[in-house]
Design an enzyme around this catalytic site. Sequence first.
Site, PDB file in Angstrom:
ATOM      1  N   LYS A 119       1.456  -1.199   0.346  1.00 29.26           N
ATOM      2  CA  LYS A 119      -0.031   0.090  -0.618  1.00 29.26           C
ATOM      3  C   LYS A 119       0.480   1.243   0.094  1.00 29.26           C
ATOM      4  CE  LYS A 119      -4.373  -1.993   1.989  1.00 29.26           C
ATOM      5  NZ  LYS A 119      -3.389  -3.240   1.821  1.00 29.26           N
ATOM      6  N   ARG A 300      -7.101  -7.735 -10.234  1.00 34.37           N
ATOM      7  CA  ARG A 300      -8.231  -8.446 -10.510  1.00 34.37           C
ATOM      8  C   ARG A 300      -9.367  -8.534 -10.244  1.00 34.37           C
ATOM      9  NH1 ARG A 300     -10.669  -9.244  -5.476  1.00 34.37           N
ATOM     10  NH2 ARG A 300      -9.078  -9.245  -3.569  1.00 34.37           N
TER      11      ARG A 300
END
Length: 669
Positions: A119, A300
């Site tokens: 992150k 994804r």
Amino acid sequence: MSIRIKKLLVANRGEIACRVMSTCQRLDIKTVAVYSDADAKALHVEMADEAVHIGPAQASESYLKADKIIAACKLTGADAVHPGYGFLSENPKFAEACEENGIIFVGPSAASMRAMALKGAAKHLMEEAGVPVVPGYHGDDQSLETLSAEAERIGFPVLIKAVAGGGGKGMRKVFNAKELPSAIEGAKREGENSFGNGTLLIEKYIQKPRHIELQVFGDADGMAVHLHERDCSLQRRHQKVVEEAPAPGMSAEMRRAMGEAAVKAAEAIGYQGAGTVEFIVDVENGLDGAPFYFMEMNTRLQVEHPVTELITGQDLVEWQIGVAEGKPLPLSQDEIDVLTDGHAVEVRLYAEDPYNDFLPSIGKVGLFDPFADAGATGRIDAGVRAGDEVSIHYDPMIAKLIAWGEDRTQAIDALRNLVRETPVTGLRTNRDFLLKCLSEQGFIDGDVHTGFIEEHKDVLLKKPEPTAEDYALAAFAIVAARQARAQGDDPWKILDAFRLNLPASEQLWFDGTDGDVLTVHLREDGSKLSATVESNDFEAEIIGFVGDVLTFTMGGKRERMFAEVDAAHVTLIKGDATLTLARHARDGGGDEDADGPGTILSPMPGKILDVKVADGDMVEKGQPLLIMEAMKMEQTITAPRDGKVTGLGLKAGDQVTGGAVLLTIADTE
């Protein structure tokens, strides 16, 4: 230059594996399933053209073993792999292993995955690309002194997050400096234990946030587009509960700004395939013009992708396959914008107990039909069906229920109806909780945010309590199920409460809500039934019990409800409430001072080995009546009370079904 995928292996299980296979079937692409010991009879295995066993039930020894997936591809000649979501879907080493073995990976490159995996690094990248990020600290210095100083600079409250985290793990809210040291220690420890990485970042904590994400796609030619936003703000413990598209209350200007930011994020890493750019929006002062910040990018397909498919009319798995084959994206941004229509809402139906901190529920699915007609505007994506096991080894999702409408109100109404018409029994589910969420006025008004469920928990998490009428309905369901099971026309072979020249009568016992035994006095005259429950009288006429649907008239009104009857429980699914009523133990529950119920049911399917009494015999409480064999074990059925044996028509060697009436011990008065 494009290629043609001929056989695709789905490196996943459950509903996403079935979802991918359905698109492949339409595209005439052969499919290969992989399965663990626990999934040998799973739906995704049956759907595939071929299937390969890859190991024991533990995901770490099966679905997470990249070498076993590669070996399965070689064994079956699969030229491509779709990873679904979860498991290996965001594992760059797996994507590289596929490439090294000449197998097409239906997903982004390993480089793109790595760029967005941590992150802190992803936020640095987004800042450089001009994408707004939450004010915070993403540096390498992880000392307590630096982290504390940065938290003070950002200003409390802050959010401590593990850089490799997800699903709320490694995350702590901190409201003052005093809480900071223990929060840092806990988040770091959880990050190390869950992800093998204890590095932390600090962000400004948005106190009334909305979670809005953009579906993006990129192709090998460098083109990137977004297919609009999804609002995923209704969450519990950072897990999504309700998702919808488009986001309620969002202006065209804000949609355009967020879309442009999402495309910038995809272009910054040369992204190919399906991805989701997630933003957090500060709606303290409303949504219109509210500041939004990049949170993370999922490399994804997302669980909630069906709502995007319903408002765009596009098959995102087909898009994924096309990009993997080297084809350009089928639509430009302008074409997508014109194409988008209506509103869609999705809920995740889980085997979990909302009234017990959402603990997962395991066991065999009773009623549930993933192939049921969802109507013209509905859709059910499922990976289990009636009789399948929900085990401890995998995510307890049963299905995703999705509905489309011309506007948000129509979509919500359609989804409520779909959830109501999708019964699940055999284990605890969040069905009733979902209906409450969809019916809560704040949600209907579009006032959604990530703290919504906590804010309305007194209503959303209030457990329904059965009424006297519910116990009467349970008794009626028992009789209807008994009548439906009765075979042949010989009255001497029907095990009921028949009495010559009088209406049949009996007593049924249930466990009451206060721990006491609740008695239902039941009278039966053909299809007409009457019941007395704690001085309350109810009358009904059974019209039919076909499959799982009990149809009856009560109080002059024709009604229908889903019902499941077995030896231990009666489950009623009516309206927005699922009630499972325990039938009182047939042996008196071991209480020597309490009389048990007189009607004795078979506790499970089995074979009668010996009959110790005859019809008309007087027996005493605890006296052996029958010996039966079930699941390779002998069980002695004893008298739950003093009385007279009636309705006994069994002999040694007879087979009985679970819940069948064996005999009745009648009062001697």
